[in-house]
Write an enzyme that holds these catalytic residues in place. Structure first.
Site, PDB file in Angstrom:
ATOM      1  CG  ASP A  46       4.242  -3.102   1.024  1.00 28.71           C
ATOM      2  OD1 ASP A  46       5.214  -3.394   1.747  1.00 28.71           O
ATOM      3  OD2 ASP A  46       3.547  -3.962   0.448  1.00 28.71           O
ATOM      4  CG  ASP A  70       3.769  -6.121   3.669  1.00 25.49           C
ATOM      5  OD1 ASP A  70       3.092  -6.149   2.641  1.00 25.49           O
ATOM      6  OD2 ASP A  70       4.975  -5.783   3.678  1.00 25.49           O
ATOM      7  CG  ASP A 125       0.148  -5.472   0.525  1.00 28.67           C
ATOM      8  OD1 ASP A 125      -0.633  -4.817  -0.196  1.00 28.67           O
ATOM      9  OD2 ASP A 125       1.250  -5.898   0.130  1.00 28.67           O
TER      10      ASP A 125
HETATM   11  N1  CTP Z   1       3.675 -12.005  -0.325  1.00 29.44           N
HETATM   12  C1  CTP Z   1       2.847 -13.064  -0.639  1.00 29.44           C
HETATM   13  N2  CTP Z   1       1.924 -12.954  -1.625  1.00 29.44           N
HETATM   14  C2  CTP Z   1       1.807 -11.799  -2.316  1.00 29.44           C
HETATM   15  C3  CTP Z   1       2.621 -10.701  -2.006  1.00 29.44           C
HETATM   16  C4  CTP Z   1       3.557 -10.836  -0.986  1.00 29.44           C
HETATM   17  O1  CTP Z   1       2.956 -14.101  -0.010  1.00 29.44           O
HETATM   18  N3  CTP Z   1       0.913 -11.701  -3.297  1.00 29.44           N
HETATM   19  C5  CTP Z   1       4.668 -12.159   0.717  1.00 29.44           C
HETATM   20  C6  CTP Z   1       6.057 -12.159   0.122  1.00 29.44           C
HETATM   21  O2  CTP Z   1       6.532 -13.456   0.005  1.00 29.44           O
HETATM   22  C7  CTP Z   1       6.855 -11.394   1.124  1.00 29.44           C
HETATM   23  C8  CTP Z   1       5.869 -10.643   1.990  1.00 29.44           C
HETATM   24  O3  CTP Z   1       4.591 -11.056   1.596  1.00 29.44           O
HETATM   25  O4  CTP Z   1       7.512 -12.310   1.935  1.00 29.44           O
HETATM   26  C9  CTP Z   1       6.018  -9.173   1.872  1.00 29.44           C
HETATM   27  O5  CTP Z   1       6.000  -8.789   0.522  1.00 29.44           O
HETATM   28  P1  CTP Z   1       6.388  -7.352   0.032  1.00 29.44           P
HETATM   29  O6  CTP Z   1       5.622  -6.327   0.771  1.00 29.44           O
HETATM   30  O7  CTP Z   1       6.241  -7.351  -1.438  1.00 29.44           O
HETATM   31  O8  CTP Z   1       7.949  -7.268   0.306  1.00 29.44           O
HETATM   32  P2  CTP Z   1       8.767  -6.865   1.606  1.00 29.44           P
HETATM   33  O9  CTP Z   1       9.673  -7.988   1.909  1.00 29.44           O
HETATM   34  O10 CTP Z   1       7.873  -6.402   2.698  1.00 29.44           O
HETATM   35  O11 CTP Z   1       9.656  -5.672   1.075  1.00 29.44           O
HETATM   36  P3  CTP Z   1       9.258  -4.132   0.967  1.00 29.44           P
HETATM   37  O12 CTP Z   1       9.941  -3.470   2.103  1.00 29.44           O
HETATM   38  O13 CTP Z   1       9.793  -3.700  -0.343  1.00 29.44           O
HETATM   39  O14 CTP Z   1       7.777  -4.018   1.043  1.00 29.44           O
HETATM   40 MN    MN Z   2       6.342  -5.007   2.296  1.00 29.03          MN
HETATM   41 MN    MN Z   3       3.398  -6.049   0.515  1.00 29.72          MN
END
Ligand code: CTP
Ligand code: MN
Ligand code: MN
Ligand code: MN
Length: 397
Positions: free
Chosen positions: A204, A206, A321
């Protein structure tokens, strides 16, 4: 065959947050295996086991070269009996029987497919599997009631499964920047998550958004979402408001791992570069057509568009997000949303066990001072938290 004298044992600090970890992984065969077992444990509601495998994988990821002999691992932290057994198996046989049988198991495959649907967690997937649902087709024909998130997740399953590229993340950043600039000039937006860590793909995109003047960020998210929505850029969105002050884990309470910022979990409709080009060409072609033949235009144009929609990808769905933070909590929010999940977990564990402090995405508290400071609540605590975080970061990162 490696003789003992040739073996150089590795050494790494005990907490993942104390290690320098680059994107270069010299032990991906081992870490892929341990990550798969971690994933299987997490999907089976065995979080403790999941964390153990994640910690073991993180240790191997931090090593400066490939492990060739198990004796190099002597004295390394976080390598439990189970992880070591898997590592030994792979070093000896090239594969781990446990990993291979997990990969091949119907249950694991079904859990992966079902939790791959946005909005479906391990618990729901488990319930469906017990009801005989193992794949998307079975889910579609089962008559299960799906919530709005799950409906969108099922509809855009193939797109969401595709990794997001840095180019796509940049394109989304462009859209969000335009939206934010138009609804709240001066607001600042940062790409967080895996892309901020330098990863080249993600599941995703963020974003963390704030405004340098405290309080100006209030009400931003609904405006941002309606700007995006009115331009047809959102396929799905669910906004949750900021509940920090009213939450159980607000100031003066031990923080939980889940933060309370206003956030929007969404699915963006991102035009593909090819689609954008085709749209321009079409506009030109149709302009010519309408001059030649005014009568049959609408029928032909309709057919043309239908054919085009079926044969070409004009856009793709991307999970995004969005998080809004008051600037007083921005440092913590940025740290908390940069990840990785294990890094955050380890940083909090380190703060608690080694420094007697509580770190969340909102604040950093000295556990002793929180008790002395129950009335002052936000203002003084936040100042303290900000100062301690700066010191904390300078000293440790
Ligand atoms: N996070 C959070 N609360 C959530 C979801 C996510 O604090 N409900 C934080 C996680 O701790 C993470 C960051 O947001 O450090 C990003 O989360 P995520 O998008 O799930 O993972 P990524 O590390 O960005 O990996 P990816 O590339 O798979 O998206
Ligand atoms: Mn992410
Ligand atoms: Mn995320
Ligand atoms: Mn075990």
């Amino acid at each position: 065959v490696v003789s003992d004298s040739e073996v150089i044992p590795f050494s790494v600090p005990g907490y993942a947050c104390q290690r320098r970890t680059t994107l270069e992984n010299h032990n991906s065969v081992l870490t892929d295996a341990l990550s798969l077992l971690a994933e299987n444990a997490e999907l089976s509601d065995e979080d403790g086991r999941g964390v153990a495998f994640r910690r073991a994988a993180a240790v191997l990821k931090a090593l400066p070269s490939a492990v060739t002999h198990v004796s190099q691992l002597t004295g390394l932290p976080c390598l439990g009996e189970h992880s070591l057994r898997v590592i030994k198996d792979i070093l000896k046989n090239g594969t781990s029987s446990e990993v291979e049988s997990t990969k091949a198991s119907e249950r694991f495959k079904a859990l992966k497919v079902l939790t791959g649907i946005f909005g479906v967690g391990a618990k729901t997937a488990d319930r469906w599997i017990r009801e005989g649902i193992h794949n998307l087709q079975q889910l579609r024909s089962s008559g299960q009631t799906l919530n709005r998130a799950q409906q969108a997740g099922l509809e855009h399953y193939a797109d969401i499964r595709q990794p997001v590229s840095t180019a796509e993340a940049e394109a989304i950043r462009g859209l969000v920047e335009r939206a934010v600039a138009s609804v709240l000039p001066g607001a600042q937006i940062v790409l967080t998550g895996g892309f901020r860590r330098g990863k080249l793909t993600g599941h995703d995109v963020d974003f963390l958004i704030t405004h340098p003047e405290e309080g100006r960020e209030v009400g931003l998210m609904p405006k941002l979402v309606s700007w995006l929505d009115s331009r047809g850029l959102l396929l799905y969105q669910k906004t949750s408001r900021n509940s920090y002050l009213e939450s159980q884990d607000g100031p003066g309470r031990p923080p939980s791992n889940i933060d309370r910022f206003e956030r929007c979990l969404s699915i963006f409709k991102l035009s593909t570069p090819e689609a954008a080009k085709t749209d321009l060409q079409d506009a030109a072609e149709n302009g010519v057509q309408s001059e030649e033949d005014g009568e049959s235009q609408s029928g032909e144009l309709g057919q043309h568009l239908q054919r085009k929609a079926a044969s070409e990808r004009r856009w793709r769905a991307v999970r995004v997000d969005l998080v809004v933070s008051p600037v007083s909590q921005f440092a913590f929010a940025l740290l908390g949303w940069t990840g990785s999940k294990l890094f955050e977990r380890e940083l909090r564990r380190w703060a608690g066990h080694e420094r007697g402090m509580s770190l969340s995405s909102h604040a950093l508290y000295d556990n002793k001072q929180v008790k002395r400071c129950t009335e002052c609540r936000l203002t003084r605590l936040d100042k303290l938290a900000y100062l301690t975080t700066i010191t904390f970061l300078k000293a440790n990162l």
